[in-house]
Scaffold this motif. Sequence first.
Motif: not given
Lengths: 417, 417
Positions: B23, B26-27, B30, B36-42, B55
Motif C-alpha cells: 500500500a 502503491a500510494e 500514484n 499500479v496494475g498488479r501486486m503479487t506476493t510469493v 510475468e
Amino acid sequence: MNAEIISIGDELLIGQVINTNQAFIAEKLNSIGISVGRMTTVGDDESDILQSFAEALATHDLVLVTGGLGPTHDDITRTAVCKFFGTDLVVNEEALERVKGFFEKRGLLPKKINEDQALVPRSCTVIQNHHGTAPGFLFERHGHHLMAMPGVPFEMKAMMEGFVLPFFAHKASGLVIQHRTLKTTGIGESFLAEQIGDVSTLFGPDDGVTLAFLPGPTGTRLRITVRAKSAEDARKKSQLVEQRLRSKVGKYVYGIDEEELEQVVGKLLQERRLTLSVAESCTGGLIADRITNVSGSSNYFERSYVTYSNESKIADLGIPSALILHHGAVSGEVAEAMAACARMKSNTDIGLSTTGIAGPMGGSKEKSVGLVWIGYSDRGGTLALRFNFGDDRRRTKERAAQAALELLRRKLLKIEL
Amino acid sequence: MNAEIISIGDELLIGQVINTNQAFIAEKLNSIGISVGRMTTVGDDESDILQSFAEALATHDLVLVTGGLGPTHDDITRTAVCKFFGTDLVVNEEALERVKGFFEKRGLLPKKINEDQALVPRSCTVIQNHHGTAPGFLFERHGHHLMAMPGVPFEMKAMMEGFVLPFFAHKASGLVIQHRTLKTTGIGESFLAEQIGDVSTLFGPDDGVTLAFLPGPTGTRLRITVRAKSAEDARKKSQLVEQRLRSKVGKYVYGIDEEELEQVVGKLLQERRLTLSVAESCTGGLIADRITNVSGSSNYFERSYVTYSNESKIADLGIPSALILHHGAVSGEVAEAMAACARMKSNTDIGLSTTGIAGPMGGSKEKSVGLVWIGYSDRGGTLALRFNFGDDRRRTKERAAQAALELLRRKLLKIEL
C-alpha cells in the motif's frame, strides 16, 4: 493442497487500503493444512481479473477471491466469474429474501441495485452471506476450486469461518501445518544466526521443519514451521526444535508468538509481588506507555518520571545538579542516579531509567546521536548499561524502551546481562 | 507508465505479517503518476520468484520487488535476480564500507554473513541503504526496470523516498496525480460528512477531482485527489477544493498529509515561546511519548508526571488527597488539579492532564470504562473536558492522547472548544 489468494479492488492498487484480508485468509488456510503459494492483487478491470483467474487455477488447487461483489458500478467480479466459467446470472430466491430482510431490519426499502445482489451465476454453489447482501460463489473445474467472497473484512471472515474452512479442511491432504514463533531481543540477527549455527543440527532435511529469521527494529523473531501427519506429531516436532533453539539462544527469547515484552515483565512483577517505577529521559514516556498497555498494570506500576529537562531531573527525582554538571545528563552516573532516585522517591522495589541522545540533533564527538544509558536499581544494587541505537529518533526511542524492559526481564529472571 | 509490486517472504504467505509495504509503495507511485496494475506476493522459493519476475516484466514498465535481501539462509532474492538477469555477485566497496561502519558505530564487528551483504549483482545499479546493510539493485531490460529493495519497511521507505520516487517521477509521463489529505479530529466521520454536505458543491463531475473519507481511530482524513495536465493545474484545483472544505469544517482540520498533531502543537508552542508540562494517568506516558517524537521538543516540553497511582498524584503533583477521596481520581476536579499542579510544579506556561478508566476492568455504573477527563491549565485559567472513548484499552489511550493534544491546539489557536 495449495491455494492462491486474489484480491480485487482499485482501492488496493492506489494504496488507499492496506490489505488485511490476505494475511487473515492465509493464516486460516495454513491452520487447516492448506499452504498459500501466491497472493495477487488486481484492480476492477475485467481482463486483469480473468487473467489472474486463469493463472491461479492453472497452478493451484484452490483459488480464494475477495472483493468486487458489491452493488455499485465498479464491482465486476460477478460478471467476470460468469465470463470465466461460461455461465449467466439467475435470481437466487434465498439471496433475494436476505437482501429484502437486510433492508427491512434497518427500516429501509432495497433499491434495484441492492436487489441485483441476488443475481448469481447459474453454475455455481451459492454461499449465503450472513452479514451483508453479497453472497459468495463456489465453482469447481477439473477438481480445482474457485471461491469468490465479499471484500468487506467482517463479511469475508464470517464466510471463511462458516463455510470455507470446514469445507476445505475436509478436502485438504491431511498434513497439519503448525507455526510457533520465539521472540528474541538484545542480539542482532546475524549474531543470533551464528549462535544457532548450522540449522541442520536442529532438524533433518526430511523432517518437514523450516526455521525463518524475521528481523524487526526491536528484535528478531524465530519462526518454526512444522508439517506433520497429525497435530500431535507437529507439536512434538516443534517442541523438539524449540528445545534445541533454546539450548543455544534461550537467554534472548522473551516471549512466544504474539506475546509482548511488557506483558512478560508485567506477569513476572505480578507473580513476585514487586513494584516498579521508571524515570525516562530519551524514551520520553514510551516505557510507561508500553507498561500501561497491559491491563492490570496498576498492580505493579507506580509511576514514571518523564524528566526531559535537567531541571526536572533535579527537582522531581532529586539528582544532584553537580552530577549532571560533572558527567552530563547522558551518562552512566546519571542513569544510575535516575533509577535509584525513582525507586526511592516512589518507594517501589525496582527503578528503571533511560537517558540518551535520540537525535537527530544534540550529538557530539564523545557522545554521538543514538547513545543511550539504561539504569536499573533494586535493593541489591544499581547499575547502568551503555547502548547505541543508531540515528533514527523514533527507532532509538523504541530500541531503548525495549532494551530497558529486557534488562528488567533478565534481572527478574536472574539471567546474566 | 505502469508498475507491478512483488513482495517476497514466507512470513507473508502464512499470514504472520500484514503487508503494509504494498500500500505504501502503491500510494507513492500514484503520487508521481505511475499506476499500479498488479501486486503479487510469493514465498522464499526461487522458481516462484523467477516466474513472478518474468510475468511482471513482460506486462509492466516497472517492477518493484521487496524482501529477501537480508543476510540469512532464507533470503534468496539476491541470487534470484542474478539468475534472472544472467549475472553474478561482486563485492561493492561502498556497501562494504557501510556494513563495517554500521557495525562499528554499534561497537561490533561484522560477521562473514554481514559482509556478504556487500555482494551485489555485477550488472545492476547499486542503490545504497542508508538505514540498514542490504543495498538495493536496479536492473534495466528492453526499457523495463526491475528494482529490488529490502523488505524492512523503514529501509524500503527511505530507499523509495531517496531514490525510486525522484528517479521514476522523471521517467513517468502523462497526467499528474496529486493527493492532499486534510487530517481532522474531534468529530465523527458521519458528522463530518453531514457538515461537508453534497460533494458536488465542492467540485464538478468533470473536474478530475475525488474526495475520500478515511476514518481512523483518532480522526478522519479527507483525501483530495486531483488529476490534471500539469502540476500547477493540479495544485490550483486542489487548493480550491481545500478552501471550500475548510470553510465548512476548518476547525477540525489540524494538519496536512503526514503531519502529526504533536508536530503541529510543537510548532505552535515554539513560535509562541511557551513551555508545556503534562500529568498523565490513563494515557500512561503516551502524550509525552508523542510530544518527544518531535525533534527539538526539548525546547518547549519540560516533563510529564506519569502518575498512575493515587500516591504519585499526591506526592509528585501535590494533589490534595481529600480531593481524590471526595471526587475520585477519575473526575473533572482531579483532572483540573493535575493540569494546574503540573504547570505550577514545573513552572511552565501550560499544564495538560488526563485521568480516566482505560479498562477493561475498573468501570462502575457511574463511571464506565472509557470515561476520560482531560484537563488544561494556563495563566488564564483551568478547565476540564469529559469524554468517553469506548471499551478498548489501547484505543482509549490513543483517543485520549489525541483529544488532549487537540485541546491544546485549540487553546493555542483560540479556536472554540
